[in-house]
Design a protein around this motif. Structure first.
Motif, PDB file in Angstrom:
ATOM      1  N   LYS A 213      -2.518   6.457 -19.267  1.00  0.00           N
ATOM      2  CA  LYS A 213      -3.949   6.436 -18.937  1.00  0.00           C
ATOM      3  C   LYS A 213      -4.165   5.948 -17.495  1.00  0.00           C
ATOM      4  O   LYS A 213      -4.908   6.560 -16.723  1.00  0.00           O
ATOM      5  CB  LYS A 213      -4.687   5.506 -19.917  1.00  0.00           C
ATOM      6  N   PHE A 214      -3.472   4.865 -17.143  1.00  0.00           N
ATOM      7  CA  PHE A 214      -3.664   4.325 -15.793  1.00  0.00           C
ATOM      8  C   PHE A 214      -2.991   5.199 -14.723  1.00  0.00           C
ATOM      9  O   PHE A 214      -3.451   5.245 -13.592  1.00  0.00           O
ATOM     10  CB  PHE A 214      -3.145   2.888 -15.720  1.00  0.00           C
ATOM     11  N   PHE A 215      -1.929   5.877 -15.102  1.00  0.00           N
ATOM     12  CA  PHE A 215      -1.301   6.810 -14.157  1.00  0.00           C
ATOM     13  C   PHE A 215      -2.321   7.874 -13.722  1.00  0.00           C
ATOM     14  O   PHE A 215      -2.499   8.151 -12.523  1.00  0.00           O
ATOM     15  CB  PHE A 215      -0.088   7.469 -14.815  1.00  0.00           C
ATOM     16  N   ASP A 216      -3.003   8.457 -14.690  1.00  0.00           N
ATOM     17  CA  ASP A 216      -4.000   9.491 -14.381  1.00  0.00           C
ATOM     18  C   ASP A 216      -5.172   8.897 -13.586  1.00  0.00           C
ATOM     19  O   ASP A 216      -5.713   9.540 -12.683  1.00  0.00           O
ATOM     20  CB  ASP A 216      -4.510  10.135 -15.674  1.00  0.00           C
ATOM     21  N   TYR A 217      -5.553   7.673 -13.944  1.00  0.00           N
ATOM     22  CA  TYR A 217      -6.670   7.032 -13.237  1.00  0.00           C
ATOM     23  C   TYR A 217      -6.336   6.848 -11.760  1.00  0.00           C
ATOM     24  O   TYR A 217      -7.124   7.216 -10.880  1.00  0.00           O
ATOM     25  CB  TYR A 217      -6.961   5.664 -13.871  1.00  0.00           C
ATOM     26  N   TRP A 218      -5.141   6.334 -11.466  1.00  0.00           N
ATOM     27  CA  TRP A 218      -4.794   6.055 -10.071  1.00  0.00           C
ATOM     28  C   TRP A 218      -4.540   7.327  -9.274  1.00  0.00           C
ATOM     29  O   TRP A 218      -4.830   7.382  -8.074  1.00  0.00           O
ATOM     30  CB  TRP A 218      -3.597   5.098 -10.003  1.00  0.00           C
ATOM     31  N   LYS A 219      -4.045   8.344  -9.955  1.00  0.00           N
ATOM     32  CA  LYS A 219      -3.899   9.634  -9.270  1.00  0.00           C
ATOM     33  C   LYS A 219      -5.269  10.120  -8.791  1.00  0.00           C
ATOM     34  O   LYS A 219      -5.445  10.527  -7.635  1.00  0.00           O
ATOM     35  CB  LYS A 219      -3.268  10.654 -10.231  1.00  0.00           C
ATOM     36  N   ALA A 238      -1.858  17.589  -5.578  1.00  0.00           N
ATOM     37  CA  ALA A 238      -0.964  16.672  -6.302  1.00  0.00           C
ATOM     38  C   ALA A 238       0.079  17.504  -7.031  1.00  0.00           C
ATOM     39  O   ALA A 238      -0.260  18.460  -7.737  1.00  0.00           O
ATOM     40  CB  ALA A 238      -1.761  15.834  -7.287  1.00  0.00           C
ATOM     41  N   VAL A 239       1.343  17.147  -6.841  1.00  0.00           N
ATOM     42  CA  VAL A 239       2.441  17.928  -7.415  1.00  0.00           C
ATOM     43  C   VAL A 239       3.268  17.050  -8.351  1.00  0.00           C
ATOM     44  O   VAL A 239       3.736  15.981  -7.955  1.00  0.00           O
ATOM     45  CB  VAL A 239       3.352  18.487  -6.297  1.00  0.00           C
ATOM     46  N   GLN A 253       6.377  10.965 -11.902  1.00  0.00           N
ATOM     47  CA  GLN A 253       6.117  10.887 -10.462  1.00  0.00           C
ATOM     48  C   GLN A 253       5.250  12.059 -10.030  1.00  0.00           C
ATOM     49  O   GLN A 253       5.532  13.211 -10.358  1.00  0.00           O
ATOM     50  CB  GLN A 253       7.447  10.908  -9.691  1.00  0.00           C
ATOM     51  N   ILE A 254       4.206  11.737  -9.284  1.00  0.00           N
ATOM     52  CA  ILE A 254       3.374  12.775  -8.662  1.00  0.00           C
ATOM     53  C   ILE A 254       3.344  12.516  -7.166  1.00  0.00           C
ATOM     54  O   ILE A 254       3.155  11.374  -6.725  1.00  0.00           O
ATOM     55  CB  ILE A 254       1.946  12.756  -9.257  1.00  0.00           C
ATOM     56  N   ASP A 255       3.573  13.559  -6.397  1.00  0.00           N
ATOM     57  CA  ASP A 255       3.438  13.463  -4.947  1.00  0.00           C
ATOM     58  C   ASP A 255       2.083  14.008  -4.538  1.00  0.00           C
ATOM     59  O   ASP A 255       1.725  15.141  -4.914  1.00  0.00           O
ATOM     60  CB  ASP A 255       4.534  14.280  -4.237  1.00  0.00           C
ATOM     61  N   GLU A 277       1.830  10.506  -0.152  1.00  0.00           N
ATOM     62  CA  GLU A 277       1.754   9.352  -1.054  1.00  0.00           C
ATOM     63  C   GLU A 277       2.392   9.702  -2.381  1.00  0.00           C
ATOM     64  O   GLU A 277       2.295  10.850  -2.843  1.00  0.00           O
ATOM     65  CB  GLU A 277       0.288   8.934  -1.271  1.00  0.00           C
ATOM     66  N   GLY A 278       3.030   8.711  -2.994  1.00  0.00           N
ATOM     67  CA  GLY A 278       3.614   8.918  -4.314  1.00  0.00           C
ATOM     68  C   GLY A 278       2.920   8.048  -5.348  1.00  0.00           C
ATOM     69  O   GLY A 278       2.593   6.887  -5.080  1.00  0.00           O
ATOM     70  N   ILE A 279       2.671   8.628  -6.527  1.00  0.00           N
ATOM     71  CA  ILE A 279       2.173   7.859  -7.678  1.00  0.00           C
ATOM     72  C   ILE A 279       3.319   7.822  -8.680  1.00  0.00           C
ATOM     73  O   ILE A 279       3.826   8.877  -9.086  1.00  0.00           O
ATOM     74  CB  ILE A 279       0.936   8.525  -8.328  1.00  0.00           C
TER      75      ILE A 279
END
Length: 457
Positions: A213-219, A238-239, A253-255, A277-279
């Motif tokens: 959930k927080f991964f998607d939020y910060w992306k 975002a990739v 990981q999303i770039d 930037e990387g998430i």
């Protein structure tokens, strides 16, 4: 769409502008330069500080439950053993030409031969990117340590310190801006890939079951930050990084990528998308490994669920230098024949740097109409002194007023104030906006208030 020559030409113009107007200079230039090192000049340091301040405000003021940290660059070498940075997980494949002995990253080559002389290449070998140094007067193995390769490790080491001193509860974040160092095999593309760079990283500690959930939020939040500062949506994406290409610590990981006008050697030198930037979902990799290697219990006791566990970490990792280059390229506009409509345009081209006003290195230029009238110069300098405590200002009296406007447009200055002969009679001046070139007269007694409204709204 730009062709390859236009892309190369655009980067040449931007690099020339950076040097000519005091944004960025080659490092150690009087000694012939120092591979991939750059110095930020008077305007460059202002703009870079504005980017970092915008990021810091976003994290620590606009977002909830995030605090700051400034950890040391030099740390115990055990940190890097625990983090996995001294193993093959933090290494690139290096090949060397047997003929000219130039070295290359293997994944940056299109063909299995030297791109400089066509010579045969050696088999690839792992090359660790950590920069080694020594602490103290004796250079032996005991004194070995490393310049940090990422700022986040200092955050993990201080997880308990921050948790306890600030009485925080999960979820919460720790933000940090600072220098990092990597011994890149193939630095290049101006300040995009350098061996010394500055990171803006935030580590978000949360329950494992809430990590997705927080991964998607910060992306979403990080993309909004770039868009809000003037990056066009069509130049940002975002990739999702496939498992085999992820960093050694990443569960997901999303770039976030920007469409640059220069090529990536990894993709044959063609212009296009590259990471800014990387998430990362780092799972419990860092806290569990530091707990294991240090002997300290870094688990979190959740008073709500009465459970004890290693929090998962969602990381947002942005480069201050890459952000600088991204905003610079996005703001660069070249107008053939200039923008002047009242007189015949004789200029071949005019450059306007349409930076977001929060990022502009100079907010306000103060310009007397002419410099050979002492009463105008005196009035203009009084205005400059009036505004200096409130805004980043520059006083300029050299050249025609048109030439000075263009000079200020070229460095992204948002407002230009002109003191003319009417100013002496009416105690006012003209305020010219960079992007529209519209002018209005403002009383000097109201100036600070009016300018604050223009710059802060």
């Amino acid at each position: 769409m730009l062709n390859k020559n236009m892309e190369k030409d655009l980067m040449s113009k931007i690099i020339s502008l950076c040097r000519r107007r005091g944004f960025i200079f080659p490092s150690s230039e009087i000694y012939g330069g120092f591979g991939s090192g750059y110095d930020f000049g008077p305007l460059g340091v202002e703009m870079k500080n504005n980017i970092k301040q915008a990021w810091w405000d976003e994290m620590t003021k606009k977002q909830e439950n995030i605090v700051g940290l400034d950890a040391a660059i030099l740390m115990s070498p055990q940190v890097w053993q625990a983090s996995g940075h001294l193993t093959a997980g933090f290494a690139d494949e290096l090949v060397e030409c047997k003929k000219c002995h130039h070295r290359f990253r293997k994944d940056f080559l299109k063909e299995n031969k030297c791109p400089d002389c066509g010579g045969e290449l050696t088999p690839p070998r792992k090359f660790n990117l950590m920069m080694k140094t020594f602490v103290g007067p004796v250079e032996d193995e005991v004194a070995v340590t490393y310049l940090r390769a990422e700022t986040c490790q200092g955050i993990y080491l201080n997880f308990l310190n921050v948790l306890n001193s600030m009485r925080l509860k999960i979820p919460f974040g720790i933000a940090q801006i600072g220098k990092a160092f990597r011994n890149e095999i193939t630095p290049g593309n101006f300040i995009y890939r350098t061996r010394e760079f500055e990171q803006m990283e935030m580590q978000w500690f949360c329950r494992p079951q809430e990590a997705d959930k927080f991964f998607d939020y910060w992306k979403t939040q990080r993309i909004k930050w770039y868009l809000g500062l003037g990056i066009k949506k069509e130049n940002l994406r975002a990739v999702e990084v496939p498992e085999k290409e992820r960093s050694h610590y990443a569960k997901r990981q999303i770039d976030i990528e920007y469409k640059f006008p220069f090529g990536s050697p990894r993709f044959g030198g063609e212009a296009g998308w590259q990471e800014i930037e990387g998430i990362h979902n780092r799972g419990d990799w860092d806290l569990s490994n530091h707990s294991k290697h240090s002997g300290q219990d870094l688990k979190y006791f959740d008073e709500e669920t009465k459970e004890k566990y290693f929090p998962y970490i969602i990381e947002t990792s942005a480069g201050a230098d890459r952000s600088f280059l991204t905003f610079l390229i996005a703001a660069f506009y070249e107008i053939k024949g200039g923008r002047t409509k009242t007189t015949k345009a004789v200029k071949e081209e005019e450059v306007v740097l349409k930076l977001d006003k929060r990022l502009a290195p100079i907010k306000i230029a103060v310009l007397p109409l002419v410099r050979n009238k002492p009463e105008l110069v005196k009035k203009a300098k009084e205005v400059y002194q009036l505004l200096k405590p409130y805004f980043m200002c520059q006083y300029d009296e050299l050249g025609s007023i048109g030439r000075r406007y263009r000079r200020m447009d070229e460095v992204g200055c948002f407002l230009a104030l002109t003191i003319d002969f009417e100013s002496l009679k009416q105690d006012d001046l003209t305020v010219r906006e960079r992007d529209t070139m519209k002018q209005e007269r403002v009383k000097i007694k109201d100036l600070v208030k009016v300018l604050k409204e223009k710059l802060e709204n």
